[in-house]
Design a protein around this motif. Structure first.
Motif, mmCIF file in Angstrom:
data_model
loop_
_atom_site.group_PDB
_atom_site.id
_atom_site.type_symbol
_atom_site.label_atom_id
_atom_site.label_comp_id
_atom_site.label_asym_id
_atom_site.label_seq_id
_atom_site.Cartn_x
_atom_site.Cartn_y
_atom_site.Cartn_z
ATOM 1 N N TYR A 93 6.024 -40.264 24.779
ATOM 2 C CA TYR A 93 6.812 -40.158 23.558
ATOM 3 C C TYR A 93 8.224 -39.690 23.919
ATOM 4 O O TYR A 93 8.413 -38.560 24.369
ATOM 5 C CB TYR A 93 6.171 -39.158 22.594
ATOM 6 C CG TYR A 93 4.954 -39.678 21.873
ATOM 7 C CD1 TYR A 93 4.984 -39.929 20.507
ATOM 8 C CD2 TYR A 93 3.765 -39.917 22.559
ATOM 9 C CE1 TYR A 93 3.864 -40.399 19.840
ATOM 10 C CE2 TYR A 93 2.642 -40.389 21.903
ATOM 11 C CZ TYR A 93 2.697 -40.627 20.539
ATOM 12 O OH TYR A 93 1.578 -41.103 19.882
ATOM 13 N N THR A 95 10.518 -39.447 21.602
ATOM 14 C CA THR A 95 10.709 -38.568 20.442
ATOM 15 C C THR A 95 9.366 -38.529 19.718
ATOM 16 O O THR A 95 8.445 -39.284 20.089
ATOM 17 C CB THR A 95 11.800 -39.108 19.487
ATOM 18 O OG1 THR A 95 11.272 -40.244 18.775
ATOM 19 C CG2 THR A 95 13.069 -39.517 20.239
ATOM 20 N N ASN A 97 8.654 -39.982 17.168
ATOM 21 C CA ASN A 97 8.472 -41.274 16.511
ATOM 22 C C ASN A 97 8.435 -42.464 17.468
ATOM 23 O O ASN A 97 7.803 -43.475 17.169
ATOM 24 C CB ASN A 97 9.605 -41.519 15.495
ATOM 25 C CG ASN A 97 9.654 -40.463 14.420
ATOM 26 O OD1 ASN A 97 10.491 -39.573 14.461
ATOM 27 N ND2 ASN A 97 8.749 -40.548 13.472
ATOM 28 N N ILE A 98 9.098 -42.375 18.610
ATOM 29 C CA ILE A 98 9.224 -43.511 19.519
ATOM 30 C C ILE A 98 8.418 -43.251 20.786
ATOM 31 O O ILE A 98 8.599 -42.233 21.446
ATOM 32 C CB ILE A 98 10.696 -43.763 19.899
ATOM 33 C CG1 ILE A 98 11.549 -43.951 18.641
ATOM 34 C CG2 ILE A 98 10.804 -44.979 20.810
ATOM 35 C CD1 ILE A 98 11.175 -45.144 17.807
ATOM 36 N N GLN A 135 6.346 -48.491 20.595
ATOM 37 C CA GLN A 135 5.750 -48.167 19.296
ATOM 38 C C GLN A 135 6.680 -47.317 18.437
ATOM 39 O O GLN A 135 7.493 -46.537 18.959
ATOM 40 C CB GLN A 135 4.443 -47.388 19.493
ATOM 41 C CG GLN A 135 3.420 -48.075 20.360
ATOM 42 C CD GLN A 135 2.290 -47.139 20.741
ATOM 43 O OE1 GLN A 135 2.463 -45.920 20.840
ATOM 44 N NE2 GLN A 135 1.109 -47.689 20.947
ATOM 45 N N TYR A 136 6.485 -47.458 17.121
ATOM 46 C CA TYR A 136 7.096 -46.525 16.171
ATOM 47 C C TYR A 136 5.968 -45.798 15.449
ATOM 48 O O TYR A 136 5.097 -46.422 14.838
ATOM 49 C CB TYR A 136 7.993 -47.232 15.156
ATOM 50 C CG TYR A 136 8.675 -46.235 14.236
ATOM 51 C CD1 TYR A 136 9.846 -45.602 14.637
ATOM 52 C CD2 TYR A 136 8.115 -45.889 13.015
ATOM 53 C CE1 TYR A 136 10.458 -44.658 13.829
ATOM 54 C CE2 TYR A 136 8.722 -44.943 12.199
ATOM 55 C CZ TYR A 136 9.893 -44.329 12.607
ATOM 56 O OH TYR A 136 10.486 -43.373 11.808
ATOM 57 N N HIS A 137 5.983 -44.461 15.516
ATOM 58 C CA HIS A 137 4.969 -43.621 14.895
ATOM 59 C C HIS A 137 5.547 -42.973 13.636
ATOM 60 O O HIS A 137 6.625 -42.372 13.667
ATOM 61 C CB HIS A 137 4.508 -42.530 15.867
ATOM 62 C CG HIS A 137 3.748 -43.063 17.035
ATOM 63 N ND1 HIS A 137 2.389 -42.905 17.180
ATOM 64 C CD2 HIS A 137 4.160 -43.772 18.116
ATOM 65 C CE1 HIS A 137 2.004 -43.485 18.302
ATOM 66 N NE2 HIS A 137 3.054 -44.025 18.889
ATOM 67 N N PHE A 138 4.800 -43.086 12.537
ATOM 68 C CA PHE A 138 5.206 -42.475 11.279
ATOM 69 C C PHE A 138 4.658 -41.047 11.231
ATOM 70 O O PHE A 138 3.448 -40.838 11.394
ATOM 71 C CB PHE A 138 4.676 -43.284 10.098
ATOM 72 C CG PHE A 138 5.186 -44.700 10.070
ATOM 73 C CD1 PHE A 138 6.342 -45.031 9.387
ATOM 74 C CD2 PHE A 138 4.509 -45.710 10.754
ATOM 75 C CE1 PHE A 138 6.817 -46.333 9.369
ATOM 76 C CE2 PHE A 138 4.974 -47.020 10.746
ATOM 77 C CZ PHE A 138 6.135 -47.332 10.049
ATOM 78 N N THR A 139 5.528 -40.071 11.022
ATOM 79 C CA THR A 139 5.118 -38.660 11.105
ATOM 80 C C THR A 139 5.252 -37.921 9.772
ATOM 81 O O THR A 139 5.223 -36.703 9.750
ATOM 82 C CB THR A 139 5.956 -37.940 12.173
ATOM 83 O OG1 THR A 139 7.356 -38.103 11.875
ATOM 84 C CG2 THR A 139 5.673 -38.498 13.561
ATOM 85 N N GLN A 145 -1.262 -40.207 11.289
ATOM 86 C CA GLN A 145 -0.040 -40.691 11.914
ATOM 87 C C GLN A 145 -0.189 -42.156 12.323
ATOM 88 O O GLN A 145 -0.558 -42.473 13.455
ATOM 89 C CB GLN A 145 0.322 -39.820 13.116
ATOM 90 C CG GLN A 145 0.585 -38.372 12.735
ATOM 91 C CD GLN A 145 0.891 -37.473 13.913
ATOM 92 O OE1 GLN A 145 1.083 -37.939 15.035
ATOM 93 N NE2 GLN A 145 0.950 -36.179 13.667
ATOM 94 N N TYR A 147 0.977 -46.102 13.257
ATOM 95 C CA TYR A 147 2.035 -46.632 14.113
ATOM 96 C C TYR A 147 1.944 -48.152 14.183
ATOM 97 O O TYR A 147 0.899 -48.752 13.892
ATOM 98 C CB TYR A 147 1.980 -46.031 15.519
ATOM 99 C CG TYR A 147 0.663 -46.251 16.238
ATOM 100 C CD1 TYR A 147 0.420 -47.413 16.972
ATOM 101 C CD2 TYR A 147 -0.340 -45.293 16.194
ATOM 102 C CE1 TYR A 147 -0.778 -47.615 17.632
ATOM 103 C CE2 TYR A 147 -1.543 -45.475 16.855
ATOM 104 C CZ TYR A 147 -1.759 -46.637 17.564
ATOM 105 O OH TYR A 147 -2.956 -46.844 18.215
ATOM 106 N N GLY A 149 3.498 -51.487 16.846
ATOM 107 C CA GLY A 149 4.090 -51.691 18.169
ATOM 108 C C GLY A 149 4.153 -53.164 18.537
ATOM 109 O O GLY A 149 3.485 -54.010 17.930
#
Length: 246
Positions: A93, A95, A97-98, A135-139, A145, A147, A149
């Motif tokens: 990760y 961040t 989110n990414i 991937q983009y993870h929604f937090t 959570q 995601y 990708g």
């Protein structure tokens, strides 16, 4: 003197009010006090998952027996078996989110005849399909959570062999696949899934990937006839397991 007395009375009243306020705050139930942060949110780093993975290829193998000319085109004459395997993936990760994810695992598959080659064992192969996705993870949903990708796959076929078993197929002739080969190939990949975090480090995961994967096929029938074709695998990968972040 009159003003001094008034100021003294006001000061005394202010001190008394502050004392009462402090005492009242101390007596408030814990639910009404300002929350205390006991742990900082996860800000990124390494993650590993262990999953059970179902690999469900599309049943489409098109073959052509070169020696038969136009009559040798045999569309949709083969299928590739489903399989379930253990799988490990590693994510980093950048961040919260990414993230980038790499999945690792090997899958065995059998290839069998269909349609005009029904009943024919064509052969078997193993796949090593490392897949890298961004991937983009929604937090903003708490412990849940989700995601999405997208990325790329490179599949290596190994330990591939023809079944070498003679079968009388509907074509009316005995056939044995005496050699079989599939070409390594690149494929785009997409995914969707979610982690449900039980605490800061440990969670459960569900993940679905789809690969647009095809491979060139070459084979030999009865040690004599050359066969070429295309295996349109396009596998759906469905996995579930545990997540650990550190």
């Amino acid at each position: 003197m009159r003003r001094t007395t008034t100021d003294l009375l006001l000061a005394t009243a202010a001190v008394a009010a502050l004392s009462v306020t402090a005492a009242s705050a101390a007596d408030l139930p814990a639910a009404y006090k300002a929350p205390v942060v006991v742990d900082q949110p996860w800000t990124g780093g390494w993650q590993v998952r262990a999953r059970a993975l179902a690999v469900l290829p599309k049943d489409s193998v098109d073959l052509n027996v070169a020696a038969l000319g136009a009559a040798g085109n045999l569309p949709d004459t083969g299928s590739v078996s489903n399989t379930v395997i253990p799988e490990i993936d590693i994510s980093y990760y950048f961040t919260p989110n990414i993230a980038a994810e790499l999945i690792l695992g090997v899958t065995p598959h059998k290839v069998r005849g269909e349609g005009r080659l029904a009943g024919l064992d064509i052969g078997e192969t193993w796949l090593l399909p490392p897949t890298l996705t961004l991937q983009y993870h929604f937090t903003n949903f708490g412990a849940f959570q989700p995601y999405i990708g997208a990325g790329v796959n490179y599949t290596v076929f190994f330990n591939t062999s023809g079944a070498n078993t003679t079968t009388l197929v509907p074509l009316g002739v005995p056939v044995a696949v005496t050699s079989l080969s599939l070409k390594n190939s690149w494929a785009p990949a997409v995914q969707i899934g979610f982690d449900y975090m039980l605490n800061k480090n440990v969670g459960i995961n569900f993940d679905v990937k789809y690969l647009w994967l095809s491979s060139d096929v070459t084979a030999t029938l009865n040690n004599a006839l050359a066969v070429t074709g295309k295996a349109n695998l396009d596998p759906l990968l469905i996995g579930g397991g545990v997540t650990y972040r550190f």
